[in-house]
Each structure stands twice: as structure tokens, then as C-alpha cells.
Design an enzyme around this catalytic site. Sequence first.
Site, PDB file in Angstrom:
ATOM      1  N   GLY A  67      29.742  73.046  24.051  1.00  0.00           N
ATOM      2  CA  GLY A  67      31.100  73.608  24.171  1.00  0.00           C
ATOM      3  C   GLY A  67      31.806  73.820  22.844  1.00  0.00           C
ATOM      4  O   GLY A  67      32.499  74.826  22.659  1.00  0.00           O
ATOM      5  N   HIS A  92      26.031  73.445  28.126  1.00  0.00           N
ATOM      6  CA  HIS A  92      26.024  72.551  26.961  1.00  0.00           C
ATOM      7  C   HIS A  92      26.603  73.291  25.757  1.00  0.00           C
ATOM      8  O   HIS A  92      26.711  74.515  25.759  1.00  0.00           O
ATOM      9  CB  HIS A  92      24.592  72.103  26.659  1.00  0.00           C
ATOM     10  CG  HIS A  92      24.119  71.025  27.585  1.00  0.00           C
ATOM     11  ND1 HIS A  92      23.966  69.726  27.203  1.00  0.00           N
ATOM     12  CD2 HIS A  92      23.821  71.061  28.906  1.00  0.00           C
ATOM     13  CE1 HIS A  92      23.571  69.005  28.226  1.00  0.00           C
ATOM     14  NE2 HIS A  92      23.467  69.790  29.280  1.00  0.00           N
ATOM     15  N   SER A 138      31.294  67.674  22.764  1.00  0.00           N
ATOM     16  CA  SER A 138      31.018  66.441  22.013  1.00  0.00           C
ATOM     17  C   SER A 138      31.494  66.521  20.558  1.00  0.00           C
ATOM     18  O   SER A 138      32.369  65.780  20.124  1.00  0.00           O
ATOM     19  CB  SER A 138      29.507  66.153  22.046  1.00  0.00           C
ATOM     20  OG  SER A 138      29.195  65.065  21.237  1.00  0.00           O
ATOM     21  N   ASP A 175      24.106  61.072  28.753  1.00  0.00           N
ATOM     22  CA  ASP A 175      23.782  62.410  28.267  1.00  0.00           C
ATOM     23  C   ASP A 175      22.449  62.418  27.508  1.00  0.00           C
ATOM     24  O   ASP A 175      22.201  61.550  26.666  1.00  0.00           O
ATOM     25  CB  ASP A 175      24.926  62.858  27.338  1.00  0.00           C
ATOM     26  CG  ASP A 175      25.061  64.365  27.280  1.00  0.00           C
ATOM     27  OD1 ASP A 175      24.697  65.031  28.257  1.00  0.00           O
ATOM     28  OD2 ASP A 175      25.557  64.874  26.251  1.00  0.00           O
TER      29      ASP A 175
END
Length: 291
Positions: free
Chosen positions: A217, A215, A239, A82
Site C-alpha cells: 500500500g 499488498h 507497512s 503477515d
Amino acid sequence: MSIVNAKEMLLEATKGKYSVGAFNITNLIQMEAVVEAAVEKKAPLIIQTSVTPSKFLGRDVLVAIYRTLAGAAPIPICLHLDHSTDVKYCKQCADAGYTNIMIDASKQEFEENVRQTKEICDYCHALGGISVEGELGTVSGVEDQVKVVENEAALCSPDQAIEFIERTGVDLFAPAIGTAHGVYKTKNPKIDFERFEKIAKLINGQGVKVPLVVHGGTGLPPDYVERLVALGGSKFNVSTELKYTLIDTTFDYISKNREQYDPGKIDIAVKDAIRKAVGRWIDMLGSAGKA
Ligand code: 13P
């Protein structure tokens, strides 16, 4: 079958109008928990590491664990690097056995972003079996080494998105639409759904070509998540929530069991909490039963 790249599973997800959870992990317990949750839910899975944990744990160690866990799991699992801003590190992770690589040159000028993204696409495609994610516009907040302050975040231009995809050959595309890394400061973050819809139609309106990535979340209201999935977000990155879960669960457990010196019990508590969090995300993304 279990060890796969991201492209095929996300083409399927885009067509089926669900999204695959892409969960950032920083250690073995998190990795096992994420895999167990996806197996329980029969959901395809993307495991992600950002650059710092990848270097700390070692890319060869991570790939070995990934191959062991994924090889034994009855679901397709991808290992994704990532937000790497370092072309050399992207290539090293591709060589090591990561199956999806994100080159994040989104803070560079457009031409330089195109150049770096194409370089990684050419490299990974020549190796075979490795797909590549690129980003256009910038996602605000902090993700590992990439920091973008809110007022410098730039949203993705739909016309440039098409040019970017055509010139780079990128497999997955992350357009900046106002989502942010970390915890949202307001209850209703400003997400540009119309822009996302326009980009999705331009790219995938005449047959699904390049899956779209969302991206940031953590903390998005569930109805926002559902809307972004319905509009074509087929990879959803989570994340911060898993980092908080790990740290809060560890803290709670130790606070309540201060006299105990049994690390395995902390691991069990953490794994259980992460498994539950990931299970909730899989349900929200609609990927349960899709493996
Ligand atoms: P969050 O930390 O906000 O969940 O974002 C994750 C992400 O987008 C990783 O690339």
C-alpha cells in the site's frame, strides 16, 4: 464481537465495495494508535505483525495485548500474521491466538505452494475461528524476511488462481499484480489493473467467495488505491509508511527537544502521527463508519 478473524469482515467489505486497512505494527504504541484511529473512524480493522516483530515481542505477549485492546473496542479487530514462510511458525501463532494467518509460500513452485497453504488451512480450520491468507505470484520488494527482486517478481495467473483457491481452501487470496513492498521507485508504478479485474471476476463474479488482498500500500497514488478497491481489493496492506512515520516522528521530536528526557512525550508524538496516517488510509479505503 471485537475479536474476529478476517474472513467475515472481508466478505462484507467485498460486497460493500470498500477495503479494510491492514496495518503492520512493530510495537505497543503503534498497536494502540492503529486501534484508536479505527475506533475514531468506526472502521473494521486488521492489525498485522510480520515474523520478526512477532518473535521479538513474543506471540503470546502480542496476543494478550491484542485481546485486551480488541476486547474493549467497539469495532471488529483481527490479528494477522503477515508473510510467514515457516509452516511451523504459522501453526504456533494460530495456537497462540492470532485470528488470521498468512502462509507465504509464493516463492515456491506452484505444487509446493498449494501443499503448504492447504496444510495451514486444514490446521487453522480444524482449530476453528482462524482464517488463512495465501499468495500466488510474487510481490517485489522487502517485507521482513521475504525479499523479491523486481525482475524476479512474477504476476499471478488468473487460471492458476482458481485452481489454487479450489485446492487449498484458502479464505483470502493475494494475487501478485505489480504492487511492491517498500517505497515505489517511480511516481506511477506499473500495476496490472486488468489482471486484477479478471481475477476478481473469476473468483467473486458469481457471488463473493474469497476476498482479495492488495499488498504494498505505501506510496500507491490515491487514484490507484481507489481503483483497486473498486475492482474488489477488500484488504489493503500498509507497512512501510507506518515504519517511516514512527522513525521520522521520533527523530524530529528528539532533534527539537534534545535537552528533554521524557520518553512518554516521544510516545505521544508517535502515537498522534500514526493515528493521523491510519485515519487518512481509512478514509481513502472507504471503511469509515462500516464497523
Ligand atoms: P508496504 O510496506 O509497501 O506498505 O506493503 C505492506 C504489505 O504489503 C505488507 O504485507
